[in-house]
Design an enzyme around this catalytic site. Structure first.
Site, PDB file in Angstrom:
ATOM      1  CB  CYS A  77      -0.883  -0.039   1.381  1.00  0.00           C
ATOM      2  SG  CYS A  77      -1.754   1.496   1.604  1.00  0.00           S
ATOM      3  CB  CYS A 188      -2.815   3.799  -5.697  1.00  0.00           C
ATOM      4  SG  CYS A 188      -3.928   2.723  -4.844  1.00  0.00           S
TER       5      CYS A 188
END
Length: 267
Positions: A77, A188
């Site tokens: 992440c 991302c």
């Protein structure tokens, strides 16, 4: 690279985007024991308080480590990686791998020296990311889009939903007329899941760059020096922190990652 005893690797994310990194690593190292945890009870991380992200990540990783002795953790992440790594490294004696936006390779690939970074709003505003741009892309014009909507679209796709290209185009509309933009960083871990759809919206872009392959190579390198903590052969499992709404979503996730079972962690 084969192992006589399986190392146990945990991938952690707020959602299922980190599965894009997990898949790259599993392809490179198929013989490891894999665990994946998504903190859907606190999803998305992008606009959450930094202290809350650190506290939750540490607590959840420690809880899983108690039941399944871990040999390596990947924070799959980008948003979490900008804040949690120092605290995790203080509390674990095993390798911790973070996820960094691939700004350096994108800047090197770009022929026009005009690149874009798509990430969450949380990642975009971090000093860490601005430092990466300053250090590795100072010679480039760098465009930035911070979007929570793209994360939600990727989550929906992995759970069997349709991708609305009109919504996607709207999110990316600032870049659609930038003819010299030739490299885009998928900043991302969710975004490689909708890479094909993003490509449709930005036909002028030649290079879409993500971190998955680099992380897989880093994991392989770090595993060379570890002593495996658990000698028991185990099945690959996925964890979440809140029950999913429907069985179809559960099955889609299990199938995508080839997991044996989904386990709900109590808070």
């Amino acid at each position: 690279m084969r192992f006589s005893i399986q190392p146990t690797i945990l991938f952690f994310d707020s959602g299922v985007g980190g599965l894009s990194v997990y898949k790259e690593t599993k392809q490179l190292l198929p013989d490891c024991h894999y665990l994946y945890c998504f903190d859907n009870g606190f999803f998305p991380y992008s606009e959450k308080d930094e202290k809350d992200i650190i506290d939750r990540t540490l607590r959840i990783c420690q809880k899983i480590n108690q039941a399944y002795p871990l040999d390596l953790i990947v924070i799959a992440c980008n948003t979490a990686s900008t804040v949690v790594l120092p605290e995790l490294r203080r509390n674990f004696s095993i390798p911790i791998v973070g996820t960094v936006p691939a700004i350096k390779p994108a800047a090197e690939m770009s022929e026009t020296k005009h690149i874009g970074l798509i990430a969450t709003k949380g990642t975009i505003k971090r000093t860490y990311v601005n430092d990466l741009i300053k250090n590795y892309a100072h010679h480039c014009m760098v465009e930035k889009i911070g979007s929570t909507k793209l994360v939600e679209i990727a989550e929906q796709k992995l759970r069997g939903g349709e991708v609305d290209l009109n919504v996607l185009k709207q999110e990316l509309s600032p870049w659609q007329t930038m003819k010299s933009l030739d490299s885009v960083v998928l900043g991302c871990t969710h975004f490689p899941l909708i890479k094909e759809e993003i490509e449709c919206c930005l036909p002028q872009v030649k290079f879409f760059v993500s971190s998955g392959k680099a992380i897989a190579k880093r994991v392989k390198f770090l595993l060379k020096g570890i002593e495996v903590r658990s000698k028991i052969q185990k099945k690959n499992l996925i964890f979440c922190t809140k029950p999913l709404e429907d069985d179809k979503s559960v099955q889609q996730i299990l199938d995508f990652g080839e997991f044996e079972n989904l386990v709900i962690l109590s808070e």
